[in-house]
Write a protein that holds these residues in place. Sequence first.
Motif, PDB file in Angstrom:
ATOM      1  N   GLN A  74       0.817  -1.217   0.000  1.00  0.00           N
ATOM      2  CA  GLN A  74       0.000   0.000   0.000  1.00  0.00           C
ATOM      3  C   GLN A  74       0.846   1.260   0.000  1.00  0.00           C
ATOM      4  O   GLN A  74       0.413   2.308  -0.459  1.00  0.00           O
ATOM      5  CB  GLN A  74      -0.921   0.007   1.232  1.00  0.00           C
ATOM      6  CG  GLN A  74      -2.066  -0.978   1.149  1.00  0.00           C
ATOM      7  CD  GLN A  74      -3.104  -0.592   0.113  1.00  0.00           C
ATOM      8  OE1 GLN A  74      -3.116   0.523  -0.359  1.00  0.00           O
ATOM      9  NE2 GLN A  74      -3.968  -1.508  -0.247  1.00  0.00           N
ATOM     10  N   GLU A  75       2.087   1.196   0.543  1.00  0.00           N
ATOM     11  CA  GLU A  75       2.928   2.376   0.589  1.00  0.00           C
ATOM     12  C   GLU A  75       3.661   2.607  -0.724  1.00  0.00           C
ATOM     13  O   GLU A  75       4.313   3.634  -0.894  1.00  0.00           O
ATOM     14  CB  GLU A  75       3.953   2.254   1.728  1.00  0.00           C
ATOM     15  CG  GLU A  75       3.354   2.469   3.117  1.00  0.00           C
ATOM     16  CD  GLU A  75       2.525   1.297   3.583  1.00  0.00           C
ATOM     17  OE1 GLU A  75       2.663   0.229   2.968  1.00  0.00           O
ATOM     18  OE2 GLU A  75       1.762   1.443   4.546  1.00  0.00           O
ATOM     19  N   LYS A  97       2.051  10.708 -10.640  1.00  0.00           N
ATOM     20  CA  LYS A  97       2.393   9.871  -9.486  1.00  0.00           C
ATOM     21  C   LYS A  97       1.216   8.938  -9.235  1.00  0.00           C
ATOM     22  O   LYS A  97       0.080   9.386  -9.077  1.00  0.00           O
ATOM     23  CB  LYS A  97       2.671  10.719  -8.246  1.00  0.00           C
ATOM     24  CG  LYS A  97       3.079   9.890  -7.023  1.00  0.00           C
ATOM     25  CD  LYS A  97       3.440  10.792  -5.850  1.00  0.00           C
ATOM     26  CE  LYS A  97       3.863   9.961  -4.651  1.00  0.00           C
ATOM     27  NZ  LYS A  97       4.232  10.806  -3.494  1.00  0.00           N
ATOM     28  N   VAL A  98       1.488   7.624  -9.202  1.00  0.00           N
ATOM     29  CA  VAL A  98       0.437   6.610  -9.068  1.00  0.00           C
ATOM     30  C   VAL A  98       0.581   5.930  -7.716  1.00  0.00           C
ATOM     31  O   VAL A  98       1.668   5.459  -7.354  1.00  0.00           O
ATOM     32  CB  VAL A  98       0.531   5.556 -10.192  1.00  0.00           C
ATOM     33  CG1 VAL A  98      -0.648   4.596 -10.112  1.00  0.00           C
ATOM     34  CG2 VAL A  98       0.589   6.226 -11.551  1.00  0.00           C
ATOM     35  N   THR A  99      -0.518   5.873  -6.951  1.00  0.00           N
ATOM     36  CA  THR A  99      -0.543   5.179  -5.667  1.00  0.00           C
ATOM     37  C   THR A  99      -1.816   4.346  -5.587  1.00  0.00           C
ATOM     38  O   THR A  99      -2.750   4.520  -6.368  1.00  0.00           O
ATOM     39  CB  THR A  99      -0.519   6.175  -4.496  1.00  0.00           C
ATOM     40  OG1 THR A  99      -1.608   7.104  -4.646  1.00  0.00           O
ATOM     41  CG2 THR A  99       0.787   6.941  -4.450  1.00  0.00           C
ATOM     42  N   PHE A 100      -1.855   3.434  -4.615  1.00  0.00           N
ATOM     43  CA  PHE A 100      -3.079   2.690  -4.355  1.00  0.00           C
ATOM     44  C   PHE A 100      -4.097   3.613  -3.700  1.00  0.00           C
ATOM     45  O   PHE A 100      -3.749   4.477  -2.891  1.00  0.00           O
ATOM     46  CB  PHE A 100      -2.826   1.509  -3.417  1.00  0.00           C
ATOM     47  CG  PHE A 100      -2.182   0.325  -4.083  1.00  0.00           C
ATOM     48  CD1 PHE A 100      -2.852  -0.397  -5.053  1.00  0.00           C
ATOM     49  CD2 PHE A 100      -0.904  -0.068  -3.730  1.00  0.00           C
ATOM     50  CE1 PHE A 100      -2.262  -1.484  -5.665  1.00  0.00           C
ATOM     51  CE2 PHE A 100      -0.297  -1.157  -4.329  1.00  0.00           C
ATOM     52  CZ  PHE A 100      -0.987  -1.864  -5.306  1.00  0.00           C
ATOM     53  N   TYR A 111      -6.487   2.823  -8.425  1.00  0.00           N
ATOM     54  CA  TYR A 111      -5.272   3.622  -8.389  1.00  0.00           C
ATOM     55  C   TYR A 111      -5.636   5.104  -8.327  1.00  0.00           C
ATOM     56  O   TYR A 111      -6.537   5.570  -9.026  1.00  0.00           O
ATOM     57  CB  TYR A 111      -4.412   3.381  -9.628  1.00  0.00           C
ATOM     58  CG  TYR A 111      -4.024   1.939  -9.834  1.00  0.00           C
ATOM     59  CD1 TYR A 111      -3.279   1.254  -8.880  1.00  0.00           C
ATOM     60  CD2 TYR A 111      -4.405   1.249 -10.992  1.00  0.00           C
ATOM     61  CE1 TYR A 111      -2.920  -0.064  -9.065  1.00  0.00           C
ATOM     62  CE2 TYR A 111      -4.050  -0.076 -11.189  1.00  0.00           C
ATOM     63  CZ  TYR A 111      -3.305  -0.727 -10.219  1.00  0.00           C
ATOM     64  OH  TYR A 111      -2.952  -2.036 -10.406  1.00  0.00           O
ATOM     65  N   LEU A 112      -4.921   5.839  -7.487  1.00  0.00           N
ATOM     66  CA  LEU A 112      -5.047   7.293  -7.449  1.00  0.00           C
ATOM     67  C   LEU A 112      -3.876   7.874  -8.239  1.00  0.00           C
ATOM     68  O   LEU A 112      -2.725   7.605  -7.937  1.00  0.00           O
ATOM     69  CB  LEU A 112      -4.999   7.809  -6.015  1.00  0.00           C
ATOM     70  CG  LEU A 112      -4.976   9.329  -5.853  1.00  0.00           C
ATOM     71  CD1 LEU A 112      -6.275   9.937  -6.361  1.00  0.00           C
ATOM     72  CD2 LEU A 112      -4.728   9.731  -4.422  1.00  0.00           C
TER      73      LEU A 112
END
Length: 482
Positions: A74-75, A97-100, A111-112
């Motif tokens: 998750q990080e 920038k792609v994050t969960f 994805y955010l």
Amino acid sequence: MLPDLIEGYEVVFTHALTGMALLSKEGQILKVNDALCDLWGYRQHELLSQIPFGEEWSPILDSILTAAKTMHAQEDFCELTCTYLHPSGKTMHLYMKVTFARIPTHAATCYLVQFQDVSQLLRLETKLKHKESQLYESDDVLNTLLADLPLAVIITKQGVIQDVNPAALEMIHAKSKLELIGKATQDIVDNNYHDEIMKRRARHAQGKPLGIVTYLIHCMDDTQKFVNGFTIMITYKGDRAAVSIFKDITKERIEEERLMQSEKLNTAGQLAAGIAHEIRNPLTSINGFLKLMRSNQRNKEMYFDIIESELKRIELIVGELLVLAKPQSSVRSRPLDIVPLIFQIVTLMKVQSAFKNIELEMITSSESVWIQGEANQIKQVFINLLKNGIEAMTNNGRIWIRIESSPYEVLIQVQDQGSGMTTEQLQSLGQPFYTTKETGTGLGYMITQNIVHNHNGSIHVESTPGDGTTFTVKLPLLQLED
């Protein structure tokens, strides 16, 4: 629209100055904010339909999904850049920038993506690279170029400032270059960001691109600012030097922090209202029966039982809130084999399920699956899920507990044959004091979510009225070093 967007920070998503989009793992655009609409040059419904800009979006989407597959925990996050043809005909350079995205109803399958227009920064980088070939003949060319740039430029050698332009003096609130030349960059960048400096130096040593960075800096008048920019290497006065170009993003960061704090306070207010409501009811009952006891000499034992029951309910609510508020830092994480742990829980819960003639069946293809976690909290997660399944069923039936693993995560499913939940009930699941049970507090699932997220995992629920409910918990596998 999706409920409970990104762990309750919907206000931040909506009003952030940075363009944001929520994508499914298949690449469908689920939600966009106004800043992204302004950046892309389309309205929200046009972006969600993906029709008017399909040709421009397709290669960008492929890049995002390909990069996202490299994320496991998750990080994790990934960064990438692309070019985009704006409807006005202008070519833009975008940093992404792609994050969960942690969404209770969508587990970790979304994805955010944050978008930032870096066209101006890249144009400046191109100019600097073009001018570098001339620096062997005259350093005056560079000084002239830097003096005209509207963004702050800092030239360093081995982490020591060699030169700055007027915009940098203004940004750092320095009166002259003499105040900055000879200073180490680590004296200006906040201590909390020194690790990022070391990582960027390590990437440079390995020949990797440095990318865009954000720092908190300390200005010469003791104020602080957030700055965002990039670094390139050039030849300066005969030696290799780093040229860093920054812009002040303090106002944007302050606005986002304010919006986030506002949303947190709103959530805290809702929770406080729920606590007050839940505790007021048993307190009212206790107060009423105490008055009856004073006026009536009979049936006191019955009053005592009711008062004791109400006090236990208050104790339950407070106890569950304490578990929910327990800081993550108190978790003593260690390697755990989750297969025997789940077996122990199933054995424990079989006693309770036997009273309703419910059979618990554990299915696993692996004898050993290792994760990093805290045993008692992991036990609490699956005790809560099995307890919910048993309580959701009438007499007779079966609950399946399935354990499956992939190279990077373990998946544990708890599937019951209970009454199931409607779409509206699923959307409300996890809210404080929302429960489908007559005697529940609604905090159990909220605590379960909190524990799973603290273990870098995700939890997803599927349910059909009359056809049971399936909870799916995903936890990262322990990656053993070779």
